[in-house]
Design a protein around this motif. Sequence first.
Motif, mmCIF file in Angstrom:
data_model
loop_
_atom_site.group_PDB
_atom_site.id
_atom_site.type_symbol
_atom_site.label_atom_id
_atom_site.label_comp_id
_atom_site.label_asym_id
_atom_site.label_seq_id
_atom_site.Cartn_x
_atom_site.Cartn_y
_atom_site.Cartn_z
ATOM 1 N N SER A 60 -37.966 -28.702 -26.328
ATOM 2 C CA SER A 60 -39.141 -29.366 -26.993
ATOM 3 C C SER A 60 -39.515 -28.745 -28.095
ATOM 4 O O SER A 60 -40.499 -28.823 -28.846
ATOM 5 N N SER A 61 -38.278 -27.995 -28.923
ATOM 6 C CA SER A 61 -38.739 -27.313 -30.139
ATOM 7 C C SER A 61 -38.284 -28.041 -31.570
ATOM 8 O O SER A 61 -38.612 -27.855 -32.509
ATOM 9 N N GLY A 62 -37.742 -29.335 -31.253
ATOM 10 C CA GLY A 62 -37.326 -29.988 -32.521
ATOM 11 C C GLY A 62 -36.572 -31.371 -31.825
ATOM 12 O O GLY A 62 -36.406 -31.741 -30.818
ATOM 13 N N PRO A 63 -36.296 -32.430 -32.824
ATOM 14 C CA PRO A 63 -35.793 -33.504 -32.408
ATOM 15 C C PRO A 63 -34.464 -33.442 -31.690
ATOM 16 O O PRO A 63 -33.734 -32.794 -31.823
ATOM 17 N N THR A 64 -34.268 -34.463 -30.825
ATOM 18 C CA THR A 64 -32.989 -34.461 -30.175
ATOM 19 C C THR A 64 -32.472 -35.896 -30.065
ATOM 20 O O THR A 64 -33.334 -36.857 -30.369
ATOM 21 N N VAL A 65 -30.953 -36.305 -30.179
ATOM 22 C CA VAL A 65 -30.647 -37.492 -30.166
ATOM 23 C C VAL A 65 -30.133 -37.717 -28.531
ATOM 24 O O VAL A 65 -29.270 -37.129 -28.245
ATOM 25 N N VAL A 66 -30.652 -38.862 -28.024
ATOM 26 C CA VAL A 66 -30.282 -39.045 -26.647
ATOM 27 C C VAL A 66 -29.364 -40.603 -26.797
ATOM 28 O O VAL A 66 -29.835 -41.411 -27.521
ATOM 29 N N GLN A 67 -28.290 -40.537 -25.850
ATOM 30 C CA GLN A 67 -27.539 -41.560 -26.060
ATOM 31 C C GLN A 67 -26.855 -41.924 -24.622
ATOM 32 O O GLN A 67 -26.708 -41.037 -23.957
ATOM 33 N N VAL A 68 -26.426 -43.169 -24.678
ATOM 34 C CA VAL A 68 -25.690 -43.454 -23.690
ATOM 35 C C VAL A 68 -24.327 -43.988 -24.051
ATOM 36 O O VAL A 68 -23.788 -44.532 -25.032
ATOM 37 N N LEU A 69 -23.117 -43.309 -23.369
ATOM 38 C CA LEU A 69 -21.926 -43.459 -23.659
ATOM 39 C C LEU A 69 -21.043 -44.144 -22.740
ATOM 40 O O LEU A 69 -21.310 -43.760 -21.532
ATOM 41 N N GLU A 70 -20.364 -44.985 -23.090
ATOM 42 C CA GLU A 70 -19.414 -45.867 -22.199
ATOM 43 C C GLU A 70 -18.067 -45.570 -22.553
ATOM 44 O O GLU A 70 -17.518 -45.557 -23.511
ATOM 45 N N GLY A 71 -17.056 -45.541 -21.603
ATOM 46 C CA GLY A 71 -15.758 -45.580 -21.697
ATOM 47 C C GLY A 71 -14.988 -45.013 -20.472
ATOM 48 O O GLY A 71 -15.664 -44.928 -19.290
ATOM 49 N N GLU A 72 -13.572 -45.179 -20.641
ATOM 50 C CA GLU A 72 -12.823 -44.821 -19.288
ATOM 51 C C GLU A 72 -13.170 -43.383 -19.007
ATOM 52 O O GLU A 72 -13.301 -42.499 -19.928
ATOM 53 N N ASP A 73 -13.419 -43.238 -17.482
ATOM 54 C CA ASP A 73 -13.709 -41.878 -17.178
ATOM 55 C C ASP A 73 -14.891 -41.014 -18.164
ATOM 56 O O ASP A 73 -14.420 -39.855 -18.299
ATOM 57 N N ALA A 74 -15.594 -41.802 -18.608
ATOM 58 C CA ALA A 74 -16.810 -41.270 -19.587
ATOM 59 C C ALA A 74 -17.545 -39.988 -19.129
ATOM 60 O O ALA A 74 -17.596 -39.123 -20.052
ATOM 61 N N ILE A 75 -17.730 -39.942 -18.039
ATOM 62 C CA ILE A 75 -18.319 -38.371 -17.558
ATOM 63 C C ILE A 75 -17.535 -37.172 -17.788
ATOM 64 O O ILE A 75 -17.869 -36.389 -18.422
ATOM 65 N N ALA A 76 -16.296 -37.400 -17.302
ATOM 66 C CA ALA A 76 -15.497 -36.077 -17.168
ATOM 67 C C ALA A 76 -14.820 -36.239 -18.834
ATOM 68 O O ALA A 76 -14.831 -35.082 -19.416
ATOM 69 N N LYS A 77 -14.643 -37.289 -19.558
ATOM 70 C CA LYS A 77 -14.275 -37.113 -20.868
ATOM 71 C C LYS A 77 -15.377 -36.410 -21.565
ATOM 72 O O LYS A 77 -14.941 -35.562 -22.619
ATOM 73 N N ASN A 78 -16.514 -36.890 -21.525
ATOM 74 C CA ASN A 78 -17.504 -36.277 -22.436
ATOM 75 C C ASN A 78 -17.625 -34.808 -22.067
ATOM 76 O O ASN A 78 -17.813 -33.718 -23.125
ATOM 77 N N ARG A 79 -17.554 -34.393 -20.800
ATOM 78 C CA ARG A 79 -17.681 -32.741 -20.446
ATOM 79 C C ARG A 79 -16.355 -32.141 -21.040
ATOM 80 O O ARG A 79 -16.700 -30.940 -21.592
ATOM 81 N N GLU A 80 -15.305 -32.907 -21.332
ATOM 82 C CA GLU A 80 -14.195 -32.214 -21.754
ATOM 83 C C GLU A 80 -14.361 -32.087 -23.408
ATOM 84 O O GLU A 80 -14.018 -31.040 -23.801
ATOM 85 N N VAL A 81 -14.598 -33.149 -23.952
ATOM 86 C CA VAL A 81 -14.978 -33.000 -25.350
ATOM 87 C C VAL A 81 -16.046 -32.185 -25.838
ATOM 88 O O VAL A 81 -16.016 -31.389 -26.690
ATOM 89 N N MET A 82 -17.078 -31.999 -24.964
ATOM 90 C CA MET A 82 -18.363 -31.045 -25.129
ATOM 91 C C MET A 82 -17.684 -29.421 -25.080
ATOM 92 O O MET A 82 -18.164 -28.608 -25.842
ATOM 93 N N GLY A 83 -17.142 -29.117 -24.046
ATOM 94 C CA GLY A 83 -16.517 -27.503 -23.782
ATOM 95 C C GLY A 83 -17.561 -26.963 -22.887
ATOM 96 O O GLY A 83 -18.474 -27.677 -22.366
ATOM 97 N N ALA A 84 -17.038 -25.884 -22.556
ATOM 98 C CA ALA A 84 -17.868 -25.099 -21.746
ATOM 99 C C ALA A 84 -19.172 -24.739 -22.086
ATOM 100 O O ALA A 84 -19.413 -24.710 -23.263
ATOM 101 N N THR A 85 -20.069 -24.622 -21.296
ATOM 102 C CA THR A 85 -21.674 -24.134 -21.250
ATOM 103 C C THR A 85 -21.654 -23.261 -22.349
ATOM 104 O O THR A 85 -22.636 -23.241 -23.411
#
Length: 140
Positions: free
Chosen positions: A68-93
Amino acid sequence: MAIERTFSMIKPDATKRNLTGKIVDRLESAGLRVVASKRVYMSKAQAEAFYAVHRERPFYGELTAFMSSGPTVVQVLEGEDAIAKNREVMGATNPAEAAPGTIRADFAQSIGENAVHGSDAPETAKEEIAFWFSGVEIVG
Ligand code: DAT
Ligand code: MG
């Protein structure tokens, strides 16, 4: 595999450092399509509600203050296997443990200020999308 939707956030550390476009480029290059997007400046109460699953964790106060300290961009992403793919592109916490070439390895500053959020499962994706978007805001 199926076409899925997942929820993504570009966190305040990344918007502050003007990294929104670079991060969206990584997501799109991985085959994820942005089907909803808006910039929000969430309140502490919204951050607490969104991250309620972590309320017993020692970092909950720090996390919700940061989100809550500044602006955030919230998005919905769509694609093949999107949940796992996004986590892969993000990398570890923790960016120190994130694989080379991932968003967090390249752009995150610490385990708390780690540039992006992504849903971790179909049920949380559904809940997180509904938390921030109404149906008409999502244009596939
Ligand atoms: P992720 O965002 O990879 O799904 P998570 O759900 O375990 O990770 O935690 C949510 C967020 O909370 C994470 O992106 C940053 C923050 N966080 C997690 N572990 C933390 C820690 N040990 N210290 C500070 N912040 C932490
Ligand atoms: Mg998580």
